[in-house]
Design an enzyme around this catalytic site. Sequence first.
Site, PDB file in Angstrom:
ATOM      1  N   SER A   1      -5.037  -1.274   0.949  1.00  0.00           N
ATOM      2  CA  SER A   1      -4.248  -1.311   2.028  1.00  0.00           C
ATOM      3  C   SER A   1      -4.998  -1.626   3.120  1.00  0.00           C
ATOM      4  CB  SER A   1      -3.711   0.269   2.203  1.00  0.00           C
ATOM      5  OG  SER A   1      -2.182   0.150   2.606  1.00  0.00           O
TER       6      SER A   1
ATOM      7  N   LYS B   1       3.369  -3.703   2.624  1.00  0.00           N
ATOM      8  CA  LYS B   1       2.562  -4.880   1.961  1.00  0.00           C
ATOM      9  C   LYS B   1       3.115  -5.333   0.871  1.00  0.00           C
ATOM     10  CE  LYS B   1      -1.601  -3.203   4.361  1.00  0.00           C
ATOM     11  NZ  LYS B   1      -1.352  -1.922   5.214  1.00  0.00           N
TER      12      LYS B   1
ATOM     13  N   SER C   1       2.784   1.339   5.003  1.00  0.00           N
ATOM     14  CA  SER C   1       1.946   0.309   4.194  1.00  0.00           C
ATOM     15  C   SER C   1       2.764   0.032   3.165  1.00  0.00           C
ATOM     16  CB  SER C   1       0.479   0.579   4.114  1.00  0.00           C
ATOM     17  OG  SER C   1      -0.050   0.364   5.163  1.00  0.00           O
TER      18      SER C   1
END
Length: 285
Positions: A122, A68, A65
């Site tokens: 997240s 992101k 993640s």
Amino acid sequence: MLKNLFVSCVLALSTSAALAAQPVSYHPAEASQPHLSSHSVAVFDGKTGQMVFEKNARQKLPIASITKLMTAMVVLDAGLPLDAPITVSDSEIDRLKNTSSRLSVGSTLTRREMLLIALMSSENRAAAVLARDFPGGKAAFVERMNHKARAIGMQNANFYDSTGLDVRNSATATDLVRMVKAANNYPLIRQFTTTTEYNVQPKAGHVLHYKNSNPLVREGLWNIELSKTGYIQEAGRCLVMEAEVGSQRLIFVLLAANGSAARVNDAVSIKNWLETHPQTWLAGG
């Protein structure tokens, strides 16, 4: 035979004495470097432009993640209206890893709120819907991600989705230093990644409370300007931050740590080591 044995013993003793007489190279700073769980580490000083600590920093690994941050930059670069509502569809269900989400199908939030919970907590479906709602859809979004990566000098990075659930999303720790530096230029990314908690209302009468996925942010003991965590099984526990150590702004990249607390423990160990060994990294400042 006895003569030969005597000569051999004399030679052995002479060699040992010669070796013992040679000076021993000893570097206290190297000997005291922290033992880290993270497989790959990079700590970069933005003021001096120097890498002050690294471990396997040029090995390409899954980044989970941490992805992101790139997702956020692509969304913000596009200049799309942040107050526009976006609704989660069946397309955002994770059929790759079968992970769950608190955002059920039909949940509607503004693009700003989707971006906030994707960065802060997240939230995978929030990141997925941001890509699907992009002009041209997910394919165009991923293309922009890879174009942005090249533009900021991430020569070894590859992106295949906006969430980081795809194990093919990968980069080196030095690539991620560049990504953190670029992301720090976006005030909203700095704000959203360091927000400690936030409530959203995806459906009438239904409130969800989200918290920051980085305990160092939640506890408020560090001066952190930007943060992002990541985890899938193949990537291990990952963490990137821009934080203050002493009077310096440092970028921390920690990849493939073992155990839920390992990445945070590693960050604390590195910070403590740097603060107790300033001569090893402040010379250029």
